[in-house]
Design a protein around this motif. Structure first.
Motif: not given
Length: 633
Positions: A137-148, A285-297
């Motif tokens: 669940l925590s991995a899939i939640e990365g899809l919410k970082v840049t869009t709803s 909000e999600n420090p792990f995925y916000l470490l990732v550049p937008s192109w690599g999300l």
């Protein structure tokens, strides 16, 4: 020489095999702890603690995570517990068997160690339903970082991944297992790079390496600081896997993987998340995925999903192995176990465990809906198992390693204090979901304890009612009893008594085969028994042989295959002219039961769910004769 054999003999893997074993260990051993950065830092500053991302608290939390990884994982598991191997194997049941088998331990204390081992195994199952749920669940939640856009699809996607994972278990993991190591290695390299890049923007975050920041955190926050440990412990979930999987790879590859790649990658990523939060507090909000550049999300979400699936696979395989060990040690009814590989050792599938786990994991995802909510239930079973492991390690240090009391108190006592503190800090999670793994663990513990107690009653009853073997032999008179050609194998748990199945056969058929084997299966307090020690043979006379077929608790019984060794011992053996007699006893309530009534009813219910003995011992179906009887318990 296998890895477990190398560990058992103290051999060091050759340099040519050390690399592949280390890579394989990455995929199996470190999947759970390796995916902890997905949610740990976020939960440390979550609603449960109410902490704000001010510099002193960020450094304090990072310091606590650092010394949890160093103190608990590195010193306790990598350095100390990997010495506590049971002929190369590790894990809570292996440790229990090692401690309880010591001849210097009193019967009452041995009983205590068995209870502790059962409790540890029960808590392990409580953890088994949480790890796949919170990780995927925590991995899939990365899809919410840049869009709803994906907000309403997180749960369905997570459930789909989990159902697919459990559905493919019956096909075995041998085919995909070769990819586990490289994918996990790529995952850790990404953790390392992402963390180091962010640290370069704020190298001051490295001050958290000083444990003074952790101490200062406690002095400033008091109770809140104590409760924050419930989130910090998320960083070390999966530490038990280092010990439990030791037999698959040996200690050296596991230690090398931890010190060379896993620990540096985890530390770098945690510190990178801390540096990001100090630079931009909104990143909580999600420090792990916000470490990732937008192109690599999206590639990172895909990689994280694969990493969490691998972590879940390791837990599921561990649950199968634990179920097999428990059944062989007599802690649970016999289970239907399927082998998914003809060549790879340990590739098994336990349908009952698989579908129960899947139902539990899916139910958790649908009920809790977010990884943050699941994290509020995560950690209590893990820390409980850690505390029990430390207690058994203390007993081992005194009884087997012959440590002095001061040495034991100084080393084991320190780890016990740390484990007890972490366990206590997680108790506040009980009302918010922590009761779930505890409740499941309680059910498993009661089940195992009831089965163990019930089997002891049954064995005593069988011994009391059985005919002594020497008396039976005296009654066999040549010429007065028809001796049928061929070999009859009577499966029995008795050593010096005649099995009921043999007496039933004589009573109803008035016949005794030319060669009679009274075969018992004995599971020793060690993981593996060499082939040349498999059979213990005694000639009791008049065509009767008593044979004990010995297995380790990590091995799968195959009685026909191993009885074929009798031909090497000079005994005639024709597999096609051998009949197997199995007693199918039916347990019924006794007028005066030894067990409490509720436990008696539970044991009777469990006995009906036990798989067929012929299947469990892999007897050929067309050569098995089952003879029943009633036993009061």
């Amino acid at each position: 020489m296998t890895a477990s054999q190398a560990a058992a003999t103290g051999a060091v893997p050759a340099a040519s095999r050390l690399g592949p074993l280390t890579l394989a260990a990455l995929g199996v051993v470190y999947g759970d702890i390796g995916t902890s950065p997905l949610y740990t830092v976020k939960e440390c500053f979550g609603a449960a603690t109410g902490l704000k991302p001010v510099p002193e608290d960020v450094l304090g939390i990072l310091s606590l995570i650092t010394w949890a990884l160093v103190g608990v994982v590195t010193l306790k598991y990598v350095v100390l517990l990997m010495r506590a191997d049971n002929r190369g194997e590790g894990g809570i049941l292996a440790l229990m068997a090692l401690v309880s088998s010591s001849e210097s331990i009193a019967t009452r204390r041995r009983r205590l160690y068995i209870v502790l081992g059962i409790a540890g195994a029960a808590l392990f199952y409580g953890d088994c339903i949480l790890t796949p749920a919170v990780s995927v669940l925590s991995a899939i939640e990365g899809l919410k970082v840049t869009t709803s856009t994906f907000d309403h699809y997180i749960e369905p996607i997570t459930v789909g991944v989990i159902v697919a994972l459990f559905a493919i278990q019956r096909f075995g993991t041998g085919g995909v297992g070769a990819f586990f190591g490289p994918i996990t290695a790529l995952w850790f390299l990404c953790l390392l790079v992402l963390g180091l890049v962010e640290i370069t923007h704020n190298p001051g975050v490295l001050q958290a390496l000083n444990p003074v920041h952790g101490v200062d955190f406690f002095l400033r926050h008091g109770l809140i600081g104590f409760l924050a440990l419930g989130a910090v412990v998320l960083a070390i979930t999966g530490a038990e896997a280092l010990y439990a999987d030791m037999g698959h790879f040996g200690p050296r590859p596991i230690r090398l993987a931890w010190l060379a790649l896993v620990l540096p990658s985890l530390m770098a990523n945690y510190y990178g998340q801390g540096a990001l939060i100090l630079r931009d507090p909104a990143a909580l909000e999600n420090p792990f995925y916000l470490l990732v550049p937008s192109w690599g999300l999206y590639p990172m979400v895909a990689l994280a999903t694969m990493a969490t699936v691998i972590a879940s696979q390791a837990v599921i395989s561990g649950a199968y192995s634990m179920a097999q060990q428990a059944a062989l040690l007599g802690l649970t009814p016999r289970l239907r176990i399927l082998h998914t590989s003809e060549s790879a050792f340990g590739q098994i599938y336990v349908p009952a465990v698989n579908w129960l786990l899947m139902a539990g994991v899916v139910a958790l995802v649908l009920e809790f809906k977010t990884s943050s909510a699941l994290a509020s239930a995560y950690g209590i079973a893990v820390t409980g198992t850690m505390l029990i492991t430390t207690a058994l390690a203390g007993a081992l240090a005194r009884a087997v390693w012959k440590w002095s009391w001061p040495q034991t108190i100084a080393v084991i006592g320190t780890f016990a204090i740390v484990d007890a503190t972490l366990f206590s800090a997680n108790l506040e999670k009980v009302p918010t979901g922590g009761w779930i793994p505890l409740a499941l663990g309680a059910v498993v513990f009661i089940t195992m304890w009831t089965w163990l107690r019930g089997r002891e009653v049954v064995v005593r009853k069988e011994q009391d009612d059985a005919l002594p073997l020497d008396l039976f032999l005296n009654r066999i008179e040549p010429g007065k009893l028809h001796r049928a050609p061929g070999t009859a194998v009577f499966m029995t748990s008795l050593q010096n008594e005649v099995p009921r199945s043999l007496l039933h056969n004589l009573k109803h058929n008035n016949v005794l085969h030319e060669r009679v084997l009274l075969a018992s299966v004995r599971v020793l307090d060690q993981p593996h028994v060499p082939d040349d020690e498999r059979l213990v043979l005694h000639n009791v006379g008049k065509g009767l042989q008593r044979v004990v077929v010995q297995y380790g608790f990590m091995q799968t019984p195959d009685v026909p295959r191993d009885l074929a060794q009798l031909q090497e011992r000079g005994l005639p053996w024709d597999a096609m002219r051998t009949s197997y007699f199995v007693g199918q006893s039916r347990f019924v309530p006794a007028a005066q039961t030894v067990l409490p009534r509720w436990q008696e009813k539970l044991f009777l219910l469990l006995s009906r769910s036990s798989s067929n003995a012929a299947d469990f011992f892999q007897l050929p179906n067309n050569q098995v004769i089952e003879l029943g009887g009633r036993i009061e318990v």
